[in-house]
Write an enzyme that holds these catalytic residues in place. Structure first.
Site, PDB file in Angstrom:
ATOM      1  N   ARG A 216       0.842  -1.199   0.000  1.00 36.96           N
ATOM      2  CA  ARG A 216       0.000   0.000   0.000  1.00 36.96           C
ATOM      3  C   ARG A 216       0.880   1.253   0.000  1.00 36.96           C
ATOM      4  O   ARG A 216       0.585   2.228  -0.693  1.00 36.96           O
ATOM      5  CB  ARG A 216      -0.932  -0.008   1.222  1.00 36.96           C
ATOM      6  N   ASP A 254     -15.406  -4.465  -5.665  1.00 39.68           N
ATOM      7  CA  ASP A 254     -15.454  -5.666  -4.818  1.00 39.68           C
ATOM      8  C   ASP A 254     -16.879  -6.211  -4.861  1.00 39.68           C
ATOM      9  O   ASP A 254     -17.832  -5.475  -5.113  1.00 39.68           O
ATOM     10  CB  ASP A 254     -15.053  -5.347  -3.371  1.00 39.68           C
ATOM     11  N   SER A 255     -17.008  -7.518  -4.597  1.00 42.91           N
ATOM     12  CA  SER A 255     -18.341  -8.115  -4.599  1.00 42.91           C
ATOM     13  C   SER A 255     -18.964  -8.121  -3.206  1.00 42.91           C
ATOM     14  O   SER A 255     -20.054  -8.652  -3.021  1.00 42.91           O
ATOM     15  CB  SER A 255     -18.267  -9.545  -5.153  1.00 42.91           C
ATOM     16  N   CYS A 344      -2.089 -14.573  -3.351  1.00 38.70           N
ATOM     17  CA  CYS A 344      -1.876 -15.020  -1.962  1.00 38.70           C
ATOM     18  C   CYS A 344      -2.085 -16.528  -1.853  1.00 38.70           C
ATOM     19  O   CYS A 344      -2.318 -17.054  -0.774  1.00 38.70           O
ATOM     20  CB  CYS A 344      -2.784 -14.256  -1.002  1.00 38.70           C
TER      21      CYS A 344
HETATM   22  N1  SAH Z   1      -6.903  -5.763  -1.571  1.00 42.30           N
HETATM   23  C1  SAH Z   1      -7.567  -5.935  -0.300  1.00 42.30           C
HETATM   24  C2  SAH Z   1      -7.754  -7.384   0.071  1.00 42.30           C
HETATM   25  C3  SAH Z   1      -8.445  -8.217  -0.977  1.00 42.30           C
HETATM   26  S1  SAH Z   1      -9.184  -9.671  -0.363  1.00 42.30           S
HETATM   27  C4  SAH Z   1      -6.839  -5.146   0.788  1.00 42.30           C
HETATM   28  O1  SAH Z   1      -5.683  -4.740   0.587  1.00 42.30           O
HETATM   29  O2  SAH Z   1      -7.417  -4.942   1.849  1.00 42.30           O
HETATM   30  C5  SAH Z   1     -10.119 -10.221  -1.730  1.00 42.30           C
HETATM   31  C6  SAH Z   1     -11.426  -9.478  -1.969  1.00 42.30           C
HETATM   32  O3  SAH Z   1     -11.961  -9.931  -3.201  1.00 42.30           O
HETATM   33  C7  SAH Z   1     -12.526  -9.688  -0.959  1.00 42.30           C
HETATM   34  O4  SAH Z   1     -12.909  -8.458  -0.412  1.00 42.30           O
HETATM   35  C8  SAH Z   1     -13.693 -10.344  -1.732  1.00 42.30           C
HETATM   36  O5  SAH Z   1     -14.943  -9.819  -1.326  1.00 42.30           O
HETATM   37  C9  SAH Z   1     -13.382  -9.916  -3.133  1.00 42.30           C
HETATM   38  N2  SAH Z   1     -13.841 -10.779  -4.237  1.00 42.30           N
HETATM   39  C10 SAH Z   1     -13.723 -12.117  -4.357  1.00 42.30           C
HETATM   40  N3  SAH Z   1     -14.135 -12.531  -5.569  1.00 42.30           N
HETATM   41  C11 SAH Z   1     -14.524 -11.418  -6.241  1.00 42.30           C
HETATM   42  C12 SAH Z   1     -15.025 -11.185  -7.570  1.00 42.30           C
HETATM   43  N4  SAH Z   1     -15.185 -12.182  -8.428  1.00 42.30           N
HETATM   44  N5  SAH Z   1     -15.310  -9.922  -7.915  1.00 42.30           N
HETATM   45  C13 SAH Z   1     -15.137  -8.896  -7.050  1.00 42.30           C
HETATM   46  N6  SAH Z   1     -14.635  -9.064  -5.800  1.00 42.30           N
HETATM   47  C14 SAH Z   1     -14.354 -10.303  -5.406  1.00 42.30           C
END
Ligand code: SAH
Length: 400
Positions: A216, A254-255, A344
């Site tokens: 970040r 995000d979903s 991850c």
């Molecule tokens: N980048 C974030 C962490 C990501 S965790 C940070 O730094 O805090 C992964 C995220 O992907 C979750 O919030 C989950 O809700 C979202 N997610 C999973 N599949 C998805 C999809 N197909 N489309 C959109 N969001 C999705």
């Protein structure tokens, strides 16, 4: 007294100080039935020759049948060991981690606590959040919580042992207060000058992706004047960093509606201009295709998806998904644009991830430059003996 004797030759990984013992390595287990059936009982592990190898926590229902506490015959597994290791973990972070009060205080095997995660939010008046993911640390829960409180000075401890790995250990999923107060819906933390609200009780993992702190900061350093697209944004970790760094606009996808709602509130919490930030409740795979059809372009894109490969068996399908979003990412990037892309999945190595991204760049006809290889922050230490501890890998790329 429990003794685990290994089959001939099966001592090799322990001699290399790898801390896991699988059922196939075990010749026999000696001890009273009640000790043999007690999850988390301490066992002495011996080679077929009788040589002492380790003291380990026995987990009768797990595929990882025992996890090593110590390779030293002179070191007892007792309250003093727990306290000593908690202290060491705190001292290490004090030296290695700056400018944040969201810290991974204990990172499992790397800190001598196999299967334990402890995250610390908000300093002494804040919260320690624990995940007990193995029988060994579960058996030492009370002394562990006491040591954490004594050594940090933080009196609030919350348990988030609701990760599915617990089921593989034969342990029920549990959450709740272990000590002190119940956390409110939004516990504030400050990371590199940005304030974030953390939902300890209902958020993902323990509430916040602490592991992405350095990444970040990197996005913050490169965001000035750029149009940013943050995919899989959760509560807006990278989005807020980009706004702090002077991004001209940030689209976050995000979903999870709940995560997006916190993201929006994080913008207000920092006093940033809400007009610069758009939050889309949508599927990333579909939305990136729509953006491509619309001819939209961005100057900085973050791809930080959830774990696509939960085990090596899923690696191939996961590789296709990583390639798909990275291909779209390259296509949506303006010349001179930056892509920050992550995986991850422990089952996808850094090497393989780079190959997947290279394949995506090739399909997009982009001669991408790798500016930097990325990983989790120093509070997620990697050890030479336990490569499984490395799960987060990423690349910062530039499209010429
Ligand atoms: N980048 C974030 C962490 C990501 S965790 C940070 O730094 O805090 C992964 C995220 O992907 C979750 O919030 C989950 O809700 C979202 N997610 C999973 N599949 C998805 C999809 N197909 N489309 C959109 N969001 C999705």
């Amino acid at each position: 007294m429990l003794t685990i004797t290994l089959k001939p030759g099966k001592e090799k990984s322990l001699l290399r100080r790898h801390p896991w013992i699988f059922p196939t390595a075990i010749e026999h287990i000696e001890g009273k039935p009640e000790e043999r059936n007690r999850a988390g009982a301490t066992a002495v592990v011996r080679a077929a020759s009788g040589q002492f190898l380790a003291r380990a926590a026995h987990s009768p229902h797990s595929q990882i049948r025992a996890r090593v506490w110590t390779f030293s015959e002179n070191e007892a597994v007792d309250h003093a060991l727990i306290k000593r290791r908690v202290r060491q973990a705190i001292d290490y972070r004090a030296a290695a981690v700056r400018d944040t009060d969201a810290i991974r205080l204990i990172f499992g095997e790397a800190d001598g606590f196999p299967g334990l995660v402890v995250d610390w939010y908000g300093g002494v008046a804040g919260f320690l959040v624990c995940q007990f993911q193995s029988a060994g640390v579960e058996a030492w829960k009370v002394p562990l919580v006491q040591a954490l409180i004594a050594e940090t000075g933080c009196r609030n401890v919350y348990e988030r042992s609701d990760a599915s790995v617990r089921e593989r250990e034969g342990m029920p999923l549990v959450t709740g207060v272990l000590a002190g107060d119940e956390p409110g819906p939004e516990v504030p933390v400050t990371e590199n000058g940005v304030r974030y609200a953390v939902d300890i009780k209902n958020g993902h993992k323990t509430g916040f992706y602490i592991d992405q702190r350095d990444n970040r900061a990197l996005v913050m350093a490169h965001a000035a004047g750029r149009e940013v697209l943050n995919c899989f944004c959760y509560t807006g970790g990278f989005s807020l960093a980009a706004l702090k760094g002077g991004a001209s606009s940030v689209v976050s996808i995000d979903s999870s509606g709940e995560a997006l709602a916190i993201g929006k509130r994080n913008v207000a919490l920092n006093g940033f201009d809400g007009d610069k930030a758009e939050w889309w409740d949508a599927d990333v795979f579909k939305t990136l295709r729509t953006l491509r059809e619309q001819g939209r372009q961005f100057d900085l894109i973050v791809l930080d998806p959830p774990k696509f490969a939960s085990s090596p068996a899923h690696a191939e399908r996961a590789a296709r998904a990583y390639k798909d979003i990275n291909l779209l990412g390259f296509q949506l990037l303006r010349p001179g644009g930056l892509l920050f892309t992550y995986s991850c999945s422990g089952a996808i190595s850094a090497d393989l991830f780079q190959k997947i991204v290279a394949g995506a760049a090739n399909d997009a006809r982009v001669d991408a430059r790798i500016v930097k290889r990325l990983s989790a922050g120093a509070d997620h230490p990697m050890t030479t003996a336990f490569p499984e501890g490395e799960y987060l890998k990423g690349l910062m790329l530039c499209k010429p």
